[in-house]
Write a protein that holds these residues in place. Structure first.
Motif, PDB file in Angstrom:
ATOM      1  N   ARG A  55     -29.560 -97.775 -77.648  1.00  0.00           N
ATOM      2  CA  ARG A  55     -29.363 -98.200 -79.041  1.00  0.00           C
ATOM      3  C   ARG A  55     -29.314 -99.727 -79.177  1.00  0.00           C
ATOM      4  O   ARG A  55     -29.433-100.262 -80.265  1.00  0.00           O
ATOM      5  CB  ARG A  55     -28.111 -97.560 -79.629  1.00  0.00           C
ATOM      6  CG  ARG A  55     -26.812 -98.057 -79.020  1.00  0.00           C
ATOM      7  CD  ARG A  55     -25.592 -97.425 -79.704  1.00  0.00           C
ATOM      8  NE  ARG A  55     -24.381 -97.824 -79.030  1.00  0.00           N
ATOM      9  CZ  ARG A  55     -23.765 -97.107 -78.086  1.00  0.00           C
ATOM     10  NH1 ARG A  55     -24.254 -95.939 -77.733  1.00  0.00           N
ATOM     11  NH2 ARG A  55     -22.667 -97.545 -77.521  1.00  0.00           N
ATOM     12  N   GLU A  56     -29.130-100.427 -78.056  1.00  0.00           N
ATOM     13  CA  GLU A  56     -29.084-101.884 -78.085  1.00  0.00           C
ATOM     14  C   GLU A  56     -30.459-102.514 -77.869  1.00  0.00           C
ATOM     15  O   GLU A  56     -30.592-103.733 -77.946  1.00  0.00           O
ATOM     16  CB  GLU A  56     -28.116-102.390 -77.019  1.00  0.00           C
ATOM     17  CG  GLU A  56     -26.676-101.935 -77.266  1.00  0.00           C
ATOM     18  CD  GLU A  56     -25.729-102.415 -76.188  1.00  0.00           C
ATOM     19  OE1 GLU A  56     -25.927-103.527 -75.667  1.00  0.00           O
ATOM     20  OE2 GLU A  56     -24.795-101.671 -75.863  1.00  0.00           O
ATOM     21  N   ALA A  57     -31.467-101.704 -77.601  1.00  0.00           N
ATOM     22  CA  ALA A  57     -32.805-102.222 -77.298  1.00  0.00           C
ATOM     23  C   ALA A  57     -33.513-102.701 -78.560  1.00  0.00           C
ATOM     24  O   ALA A  57     -33.242-102.228 -79.660  1.00  0.00           O
ATOM     25  CB  ALA A  57     -33.642-101.139 -76.626  1.00  0.00           C
ATOM     26  N   GLY A  66     -43.735-118.195 -86.555  1.00  0.00           N
ATOM     27  CA  GLY A  66     -43.184-118.823 -85.366  1.00  0.00           C
ATOM     28  C   GLY A  66     -41.990-118.112 -84.748  1.00  0.00           C
ATOM     29  O   GLY A  66     -41.400-118.608 -83.795  1.00  0.00           O
ATOM     30  N   LEU A  67     -41.612-116.951 -85.266  1.00  0.00           N
ATOM     31  CA  LEU A  67     -40.469-116.194 -84.741  1.00  0.00           C
ATOM     32  C   LEU A  67     -40.931-114.840 -84.216  1.00  0.00           C
ATOM     33  O   LEU A  67     -41.858-114.242 -84.773  1.00  0.00           O
ATOM     34  CB  LEU A  67     -39.419-115.976 -85.836  1.00  0.00           C
ATOM     35  CG  LEU A  67     -38.789-117.253 -86.403  1.00  0.00           C
ATOM     36  CD1 LEU A  67     -37.908-116.914 -87.599  1.00  0.00           C
ATOM     37  CD2 LEU A  67     -37.983-117.982 -85.341  1.00  0.00           C
ATOM     38  N   PRO A  68     -40.270-114.314 -83.172  1.00  0.00           N
ATOM     39  CA  PRO A  68     -40.651-112.989 -82.683  1.00  0.00           C
ATOM     40  C   PRO A  68     -40.347-111.929 -83.734  1.00  0.00           C
ATOM     41  O   PRO A  68     -39.363-112.022 -84.461  1.00  0.00           O
ATOM     42  CB  PRO A  68     -39.785-112.797 -81.437  1.00  0.00           C
ATOM     43  CG  PRO A  68     -38.639-113.733 -81.610  1.00  0.00           C
ATOM     44  CD  PRO A  68     -39.141-114.877 -82.440  1.00  0.00           C
ATOM     45  N   VAL A  69     -41.208-110.945 -83.816  1.00  0.00           N
ATOM     46  CA  VAL A  69     -41.003-109.829 -84.735  1.00  0.00           C
ATOM     47  C   VAL A  69     -40.295-108.738 -83.948  1.00  0.00           C
ATOM     48  O   VAL A  69     -40.814-108.236 -82.949  1.00  0.00           O
ATOM     49  CB  VAL A  69     -42.352-109.309 -85.296  1.00  0.00           C
ATOM     50  CG1 VAL A  69     -42.130-108.110 -86.189  1.00  0.00           C
ATOM     51  CG2 VAL A  69     -43.080-110.425 -86.036  1.00  0.00           C
ATOM     52  N   THR A  70     -39.082-108.395 -84.360  1.00  0.00           N
ATOM     53  CA  THR A  70     -38.291-107.404 -83.632  1.00  0.00           C
ATOM     54  C   THR A  70     -37.995-106.201 -84.506  1.00  0.00           C
ATOM     55  O   THR A  70     -37.963-106.279 -85.727  1.00  0.00           O
ATOM     56  CB  THR A  70     -36.947-107.988 -83.142  1.00  0.00           C
ATOM     57  OG1 THR A  70     -36.169-108.374 -84.279  1.00  0.00           O
ATOM     58  CG2 THR A  70     -37.158-109.175 -82.234  1.00  0.00           C
ATOM     59  N   ASP A  71     -37.776-105.097 -83.820  1.00  0.00           N
ATOM     60  CA  ASP A  71     -37.398-103.862 -84.487  1.00  0.00           C
ATOM     61  C   ASP A  71     -36.543-103.091 -83.507  1.00  0.00           C
ATOM     62  O   ASP A  71     -36.650-103.273 -82.294  1.00  0.00           O
ATOM     63  CB  ASP A  71     -38.651-103.052 -84.856  1.00  0.00           C
ATOM     64  CG  ASP A  71     -38.357-101.976 -85.898  1.00  0.00           C
ATOM     65  OD1 ASP A  71     -37.179-101.784 -86.268  1.00  0.00           O
ATOM     66  OD2 ASP A  71     -39.313-101.329 -86.341  1.00  0.00           O
ATOM     67  N   GLY A  72     -35.712-102.200 -84.017  1.00  0.00           N
ATOM     68  CA  GLY A  72     -34.900-101.366 -83.135  1.00  0.00           C
ATOM     69  C   GLY A  72     -35.764-100.310 -82.477  1.00  0.00           C
ATOM     70  O   GLY A  72     -36.950-100.187 -82.759  1.00  0.00           O
ATOM     71  N   LEU A  82     -33.421 -96.460 -68.381  1.00  0.00           N
ATOM     72  CA  LEU A  82     -31.978 -96.585 -68.213  1.00  0.00           C
ATOM     73  C   LEU A  82     -31.596 -97.602 -67.147  1.00  0.00           C
ATOM     74  O   LEU A  82     -30.503 -98.151 -67.171  1.00  0.00           O
ATOM     75  CB  LEU A  82     -31.371 -95.223 -67.852  1.00  0.00           C
ATOM     76  CG  LEU A  82     -31.565 -94.128 -68.892  1.00  0.00           C
ATOM     77  CD1 LEU A  82     -31.080 -92.797 -68.338  1.00  0.00           C
ATOM     78  CD2 LEU A  82     -30.837 -94.477 -70.174  1.00  0.00           C
ATOM     79  N   GLY A  83     -32.485 -97.836 -66.214  1.00  0.00           N
ATOM     80  CA  GLY A  83     -32.203 -98.771 -65.139  1.00  0.00           C
ATOM     81  C   GLY A  83     -33.314 -98.720 -64.118  1.00  0.00           C
ATOM     82  O   GLY A  83     -34.274 -97.957 -64.267  1.00  0.00           O
TER      83      GLY A  83
END
Length: 130
Positions: A55-57, A66-72, A82-83
């Motif tokens: 959920r934190e990804a 000029g900014l990264p485009v982020t989404d959950g 997971l690792g």
């Protein structure tokens, strides 16, 4: 040859892990710790690291102004990383054996979790894969 062994899980699987008894979680982690100790002794261990909860990804795609485009993380995602473990072994078969042992770490009541472990060799520097 270096390999990354990626541990994947589902949202349901992560939620189920949180319902395990403390004893089952301790046994699971002790088993993985013992595998690390053995790999250190054989010189095959490079690194291992669990990752924060899915959920934190964030997914990043390109830039806008000029900014990264982020989404959950998208709810339709079926699996999450997971690792991982990184090992340096003589042959792929050895990486498969290690992945099998990690996958078989005990879950509730000592039953193997059989968590899927994806095994991938690092690309050779200068190869077409880079």
């Amino acid at each position: 040859m270096k390999y990354i062994l990626m541990m994947s899980g589902t949202k349901v699987g992560v939620a189920a892990y949180h319902t395990w008894s403390q004893s089952d979680r301790d046994t699971h982690m002790q088993t993985k710790g013992a595998i690390v100790e053995e790999l250190v002794e054989t010189g095959e261990f490079v690194a291992t690291q669990p990752l924060a909860e899915p959920r934190e990804a964030k997914v990043v795609r390109g830039e806008k102004n000029g900014l990264p485009v982020t989404d959950g993380v998208f709810p339709e995602s079926k699996e999450f990383l997971l690792g991982y473990w990184i090992v340096d072994v003589a042959a792929p078969e050895r990486a498969y054996v290690i992945a099998g042992r990690i996958s078989a770490a005990p879950g509730p009541g000592g039953v193997p979790t059989n968590m899927p472990i994806e095994v991938r060799q690092f690309a050779v520097p200068g190869s077409a894969a880079n």
